[in-house]
Design a protein around this motif. Sequence first.
Motif, mmCIF file in Angstrom:
data_model
loop_
_atom_site.group_PDB
_atom_site.id
_atom_site.type_symbol
_atom_site.label_atom_id
_atom_site.label_comp_id
_atom_site.label_asym_id
_atom_site.label_seq_id
_atom_site.Cartn_x
_atom_site.Cartn_y
_atom_site.Cartn_z
ATOM 1 N N LYS A 196 0.828 -1.191 0.000
ATOM 2 C CA LYS A 196 0.000 0.000 0.000
ATOM 3 C C LYS A 196 0.866 1.246 0.000
ATOM 4 O O LYS A 196 1.968 1.256 0.532
ATOM 5 N N LYS A 197 0.365 2.294 -0.605
ATOM 6 C CA LYS A 197 1.122 3.525 -0.742
ATOM 7 C C LYS A 197 0.650 4.544 0.291
ATOM 8 O O LYS A 197 -0.329 4.345 1.000
ATOM 9 N N SER A 198 1.364 5.650 0.337
ATOM 10 C CA SER A 198 0.997 6.755 1.211
ATOM 11 C C SER A 198 1.218 8.056 0.458
ATOM 12 O O SER A 198 1.955 8.113 -0.533
ATOM 13 N N LYS A 277 3.779 10.583 5.331
ATOM 14 C CA LYS A 277 3.227 9.231 5.456
ATOM 15 C C LYS A 277 1.721 9.298 5.707
ATOM 16 O O LYS A 277 1.209 8.693 6.648
ATOM 17 N N ILE A 278 1.016 10.017 4.870
ATOM 18 C CA ILE A 278 -0.438 10.141 5.009
ATOM 19 C C ILE A 278 -1.099 8.947 4.337
ATOM 20 O O ILE A 278 -0.844 8.648 3.170
ATOM 21 N N SER A 279 -1.971 8.274 5.074
ATOM 22 C CA SER A 279 -2.639 7.085 4.551
ATOM 23 C C SER A 279 -4.055 7.396 4.068
ATOM 24 O O SER A 279 -4.393 7.137 2.911
ATOM 25 N N THR A 280 -4.894 7.933 4.948
ATOM 26 C CA THR A 280 -6.283 8.210 4.596
ATOM 27 C C THR A 280 -6.718 9.525 5.222
ATOM 28 O O THR A 280 -6.096 10.030 6.162
ATOM 29 N N ILE A 281 -7.818 10.043 4.693
ATOM 30 C CA ILE A 281 -8.481 11.211 5.260
ATOM 31 C C ILE A 281 -9.976 10.908 5.298
ATOM 32 O O ILE A 281 -10.498 10.193 4.428
#
Length: 326
Positions: A196-198, A277-281
């Motif tokens: 998974k990416k960020s 390193k942001i995954s989701t919002i």
Amino acid sequence: MALVHKFLNGTCILRNYLKPSAALHSFWGIYFANYCSNSLQKPVAASGRASQERTEESLQRHHQKEVALDITSPEEKPEMNFDKAIKDELKDHFRRLKDEIMNHCVGPEGRPLHDVLLEQAKVVWQFRGKEDLDKWIVTSDKTIGGRSEVFLKMGKNNQSALLYGTLSSEPPQDGESSQSGYCAMISRIPRGAFEKKSYDWSQFNTLYLRIRGDGRPWMVNIKEDTDFIQRKNQMYSYFMFTRGGPYWQEVKIPFSKFFFSNQGRIRDAQYQLLLDKISTIGFTLADKVDGPFFLEIDFIGVFADPAHREEFAYENSPDLNPRLFK
């Protein structure tokens, strides 16, 4: 009686197939009525026998046409080919790896490096079609037995996303939960090659949204990309207030304002959000006001505000967070 026996055998065979269309239903109903009326008549003339033979031949022709459609039975389950599924998944990952290598040769995210360094604003999510909605998921307290409902669809002229539903704070009748009443919209985790990416927002300092709401307050939640299961409930949050009315509003929230929380509780020790390193919002509504709601979103982006120089808005002490004072 022989003709009736053949017809009943034909209907038993048809039961193993899917139901035909409405037009075929009406056709078979008329034909069955005509056939029964003809078969119950006494064969007093040769013309009656001829009409019965023609009816039988026509029924056989239509039965052959129905069989020729090769309609599968509802009891038959689709075949599960795990080898094919694994091969398709590997092909998808290798395709993503190829795209990432090609983009890396050009620059970050497939763009020249000087364009990325000089970029002051960036639209991360916008809503112009169904494929943009597929990047999000919606959830509510129905997962724990609540009564809130939430839906997501395209707005007028396919130029925005409309999040709407009904909020209910009535707790579920399970004898365990005493509170309820929330609806949320969360972005899907981006996928990369074999992992998974960020998102990397390290060169920006402000979250930028264009929204239109009904006056309710929302909570904006950001999660970091982490491989530790213990941190799956950790997030950074801040409030977003909508004005209500027909006019759009532009919301700017500095990343330094987001506070740290774990399992829905604000922690005494605060940590700074890692923007690389942001995954989701996500957006959560839980204001305990029962009734309908809506939130229309044009786009979600980030930008670098030169007037904002604050790095972190919350104080820490050596007792609460000794890691920051080493």
